[in-house]
Design an enzyme around this catalytic site. Sequence first.
Site, PDB file in Angstrom:
ATOM      1  CG  ASN A 210       1.041  -6.257   4.865  1.00 43.98           C
ATOM      2  OD1 ASN A 210       0.722  -6.668   5.976  1.00 43.98           O
ATOM      3  ND2 ASN A 210       1.454  -7.065   3.903  1.00 43.98           N
TER       4      ASN A 210
ATOM      5  CB  CYS B 218      -0.895   0.022   1.238  1.00 42.48           C
ATOM      6  SG  CYS B 218      -1.883  -1.483   1.471  1.00 42.48           S
TER       7      CYS B 218
ATOM      8  NE  ARG C 155      -4.525   2.171   2.158  1.00 44.35           N
ATOM      9  CZ  ARG C 155      -4.403   1.672   3.406  1.00 44.35           C
ATOM     10  NH1 ARG C 155      -5.283   1.999   4.333  1.00 44.35           N
ATOM     11  NH2 ARG C 155      -3.445   0.819   3.682  1.00 44.35           N
TER      12      ARG C 155
END
Length: 324
Positions: free
Chosen positions: A79, A2, A16
Amino acid sequence: MCTAAVYQTKDHYFGRNLDLEYSYQESVTIAPRNYPFSFRKLPEMKTHYAIIGMAYVLEGYPLYYDATNEKGLSMAGLNFPGSAVYSPCQAGKDNVTTFELIPWLLGQCATVDQAQRLLEGVNLADLAFRADLPPAPLHWFLADQKRSITVEAVREGLKIYPNPVGLLTNEPPFPFQMAHLSHYMGLSAQQVENRFAPQVELIPYSRGMGAIGLPGDLSSASRFVKAAFTKLNSVSGDSEEESVSQFFHILGSVEQQRGTVEVGEGKLVTTVYASCCNMDRGIYYYTTYENRQITAVDLHKEDLEGKALVSYPLIQEQQICCQN
């Protein structure tokens, strides 16, 4: 996989890309001021700042991926599988789980400074939402209209770093990502100059050669560099339309197309959604992989004194404007 960023024109924007090989049927979800947030090891938060963001709502609880509160404080979890370390509950600490951290901070903090003071007493507890949903290995990007920080729970403890570039990707840890940027400090958005051998006539054959060497792959370290270069050199008009459009272009510089990243047999990563929230006005914009049209949900058009979550399923089908 991400990428999250902040961006400023006349207003301030936070958003995002969520890059995954699957979806949890997330939705744009508003938690009004009187929705009661429960926590595993902390008192219930019966009243709080209103929050808007992208969440997987499970058993009536919003598991936020990214969110902004009514004061503009914004946060996203990304992550962090190789480095995230959570601990058993500790006496004398605020024991907060990974799925509670965003609402716990955004519910009671108006600024990064306030959130950072709370974080100094936090232990990220190794507790699952339920047996089939273990704690996600994450680190967090936290921003207001003035500054940004990165929060990482690693083996050495909870680390809080100033984030001067105003963005975050995934592994490796944030200090590496910042040090890695120095490899590219000679790149420029300007037209290239012959510094290689000024005594030799070398003629640029293309525009954009000042950025030769800028990473183009989809690894998190390369996306950090590419997104930083794009964002920090980005120019936009001040209107809401221009600002939001430019923000999505910044995220688009590191989006992931189906088939370019395979993480298993038939498991293909895509940018499931991209988001952009006006931190000053509480308007949450998004696109999805299949639907490139920008859709908006306005926090302040809801009853912010309510007690129930308000969720808007994502519009997934491509919407095309036909001119004739």
